[in-house]
Motif scaffolding. Structure first.
Motif, short mmCIF file in Angstrom:
data_model
loop_
_atom_site.label_atom_id
_atom_site.label_comp_id
_atom_site.label_asym_id
_atom_site.label_seq_id
_atom_site.Cartn_x
_atom_site.Cartn_y
_atom_site.Cartn_z
N TRP A 294 -6.14 -1.81 4.62
CA TRP A 294 -5.34 -1.84 5.84
C TRP A 294 -3.88 -1.62 5.53
O TRP A 294 -3.32 -2.17 4.57
N THR A 295 -3.26 -0.79 6.31
CA THR A 295 -1.81 -0.68 6.34
C THR A 295 -1.44 -0.19 7.72
O THR A 295 -2.16 0.61 8.31
N ASP A 296 -0.33 -0.68 8.26
CA ASP A 296 0.00 -0.35 9.64
C ASP A 296 0.80 0.94 9.76
O ASP A 296 1.03 1.42 10.88
N ARG B 166 1.05 4.92 7.96
CA ARG B 166 0.45 5.85 7.00
C ARG B 166 1.04 7.24 7.19
O ARG B 166 1.42 7.62 8.31
N TYR B 167 1.08 7.97 6.10
CA TYR B 167 1.54 9.36 6.16
C TYR B 167 0.50 10.24 5.49
O TYR B 167 -0.12 9.87 4.49
N ARG B 168 0.31 11.43 6.05
CA ARG B 168 -0.50 12.46 5.40
C ARG B 168 0.08 13.81 5.78
O ARG B 168 0.85 13.92 6.75
N THR C 17 -2.67 8.44 16.47
CA THR C 17 -3.87 7.65 16.27
C THR C 17 -4.39 7.19 17.63
O THR C 17 -3.82 7.50 18.67
N ALA D 129 9.71 4.75 6.50
CA ALA D 129 8.64 5.74 6.35
C ALA D 129 9.05 7.07 6.98
O ALA D 129 8.75 8.14 6.43
N ALA E 283 0.87 -1.18 0.00
CA ALA E 283 0.00 0.00 0.00
C ALA E 283 0.90 1.22 0.00
O ALA E 283 1.95 1.23 0.64
N LEU F 122 2.44 4.79 1.02
CA LEU F 122 2.54 5.43 2.32
C LEU F 122 1.42 6.45 2.51
O LEU F 122 0.85 6.56 3.61
N GLU F 123 1.08 7.16 1.45
CA GLU F 123 -0.06 8.09 1.48
C GLU F 123 -1.20 7.45 0.70
O GLU F 123 -1.11 7.29 -0.52
N LEU F 124 -2.26 7.10 1.38
CA LEU F 124 -3.40 6.49 0.71
C LEU F 124 -4.22 7.54 -0.02
O LEU F 124 -4.44 8.64 0.52
#
Length: 568
Positions: free
Chosen positions: A296-298, A300-302, A347, A330, A285, A287-289
């Motif tokens: 699902w990914t454990d 994430r970046y935004r 989170t 990451a 996936a 890093l930025e969805l």
């Protein structure tokens, strides 16, 4: 008051109540009922407590104890709810609100008079997440109310025979109710079953061998024959449902399966041992969805303006070698983005509990895997410490312990949700510790307080952590509101007029510290102590780790007694 906590395990709620009641000036001790009724009786005779509180019990209190002393039971259900699987039923029935009741122990289970009760919302999260957050918040409020009422001496607890109480008995929620019908259950039903058993007991299923499934997250693109395994990602596996697919992060072999590691582990590694010929495609996936993706990914970046948010969520807060390395990659990628503030975490639920003891225990050479895992998390912490071109914030929506707590301390600022409990020590696992704690902890709290925290090895509430200097900001937010509140605060921080000055001052302080004693020297000294412990087969760490992972009775029935293995 003198209060004795009686619990089957010194779990998250027990630790939080210990810390918050201690903050109010009460004197507390803890005895574990898992060691049988005699240690409970002995602790009661020795301590002669004013009040006994049972935050989490899997067995009944000894009758002579509850007949002779006021014993308050924390039940994770609303008044009138009875039975051993309250939260399981709430999730299975799709309850939007539930409650916690503090009731007095009597002969009939959950039938005693009510001292306090507190409702809470039920968001679509796993049972363990719900327990540690919304249910824990409600439990603390209810217990503090009950303790205050008991101390006042005038309150009359409400009998459950009162017409305002509707009594409902719910049986134990057994595996036949959890079983997934992959041909007929839709994705929402599958997720509800998985979430209702995410930590314990798991959902029993068949994947070549009988295994328990732990955790569940939706997938919006992959499709296949219902029940088929479709892909893997970061140790999790994706499985098709009737109308979609779900990601399952962990599997657990049955105890009688012959597997030498019958405990929760990354799903792909368990399958690889059972089905060596199975070749699931790795479907990464980004890093930025993209907006709107449900997968699902454990990690994430935004990014929002000048602020980056690197979120991560690992089951149980444990970080394996692979997870540490991926998080470091990451983090390195996040540093290439044009931001002035970078938030780590942010989170809900666990921040981090340090190295992954389950993966270590399952490894062919646990000592070597311990060493590899520790170096991987040290690499991550060092990268945070060496970041001097922006401010780094560790935002803890949930608990942090051992190396995970020290990861947070590597940041410039530590923000905690009010319900967080910190365990900034290692000694209860028989370890000295690393993650540069000998640098970061004394610089925040001073050498004397650092010594007390790491040798007494007691849980610390978020409020006390602020007072000690471990934490810079308390975030008053419900668990589900924490990410949005962190974004608001971080955005405001990035917009402050003196941010450039603060970043420059940070860089200068780091350079001065490096001249006085390089980070490499802290790391070398810590790792020398840890290497000696990891590779000594007689070191307490190995037995303590195995007992912790395999959930076997180990150590003392009095968990706050001096920690095993003096590593100083």
């Amino acid at each position: 008051m003198d209060i004795l906590l009686v619990a089957s395990a010194f779990n998250s709620l027990s630790q939080r109540l210990y810390a918050e009641l201690s903050d109010l000036g009460h004197r507390l001790d803890v005895v574990l009922a898992a060691h049988g009724p005699d240690p409970v009786r002995a602790a009661v005779r020795e301590l002669r407590p004013d009040l006994i509180i049972a935050p989490m019990l899997r067995t009944a209190l000894p009758e002579d104890v509850w007949r002779e002393h006021t014993c308050l039971i924390v039940h994770p259900g609303p008044p009138g709810d009875r039975g051993p699987s309250s939260l399981d039923w709430a999730i299975a029935d799709g309850a939007e609100r539930w409650g916690v009741t503090v009731l007095q122990a009597e002969a009939a289970m959950d039938a005693g008079p009510v001292w306090a009760a507190e409702p809470f919302p039920v968001p679509p999260v796993g049972k363990s997440d719900l327990y540690r957050n919304e249910a824990s918040d409600a439990a603390v409020t209810a217990v503090l109310t009950a303790v205050r009422r008991y101390a006042d001496g005038a309150y009359k607890p409400l009998p459950q025979t009162d017409e305002s109480v509707t009594v409902v008995w719910r049986d134990a929620f057994r595996q036949d109710r959890r079983r997934i019908d992959w041909e007929h259950d839709d994705t929402d039903t599958v997720l509800r079953k998985l979430r209702g058993a995410d930590s314990q007991p798991g959902v029993l299923d068949e994947l070549g061998h009988e295994v328990f499934l732990h955790g569940g997250h939706p997938e919006d693109e992959l499709r296949g024959r219902p029940g088929a395994l479709l892909a893997q990602r970061a140790g999790a596996v994706c499985r098709a449902t009737r109308d979609g697919a779900v990601w399952i992060p962990e599997l657990r072999p049955r105890r009688n399966s012959g597997d030498p590691a019958p405990f929760r582990r990354p799903a792909a590694s368990v399958l690889a041992a059972y089905r060596p010929g199975l070749a699931l495609p790795e479907v990464p996936a980004p890093l930025e969805l993209p907006p709107g993706r449900r997968t699902w990914t454990d990690i994430r970046y935004r990014q929002h303006g000048d602020t980056g948010f690197l979120g991560f969520s690992f089951p149980g807060g444990a970080m394996s070698t692979d997870q540490c390395r991926r998080l470091l990659a990451a983090y390195t990628e996040a540093l290439t983005r044009p931001t002035r503030v970078l938030v780590l975490g942010g989170t809900r639920d666990f921040f981090s509990n340090g190295i992954h003891l389950n993966v270590v225990e399952a490894a062919p050479d646990p000592a070597q895997e311990s060493w590899t895992n520790l170096n991987a998390i040290d690499d991550l912490v060092e990268a945070v410490l060496r970041t001097t071109d922006r401010l780094v914030v560790a935002a803890l929506g949930g608990n942090a312990a051992a190396g995970g707590a020290m990861l947070a301390l590597a940041a410039d600022q530590v923000w905690c949700r009010t319900g967080v409990v910190l365990n900034p020590h290692y000694r209860r696992m028989g370890l000295y510790g690393s993650e540069f704690w000998t640098y970061t902890l004394p610089r925040r709290v001073g050498p004397e307080q650092a010594e007390r925290l790491t040798t007494q090895a007691l849980p610390v509430s978020a409020a006390t952590a602020v007072r000690l200097g471990l934490v810079d900001r308390l975030v008053q937010a419900a668990p589900g509101d924490f990410p949005a509140e962190v974004e608001r605060l971080a955005t405001a921080l990035a917009a402050t007029g003196d941010l450039d000055r603060r970043i420059a001052a940070k860089a200068a302080a780091r350079a001065a510290d490096e001249r006085q004693r390089p980070l490499a020297r802290y790391r070398e000294a810590e790792l020398a102590r840890m290497h000696a412990l990891f590779f000594d087969p007689e070191a307490p760490y190995h037995a303590l780790r195995s007992a912790f992972v395999r959930k076997t009775p180990g150590g003392s029935a009095r968990p706050l007694a001096p920690a095993a293995g003096d590593t100083r």
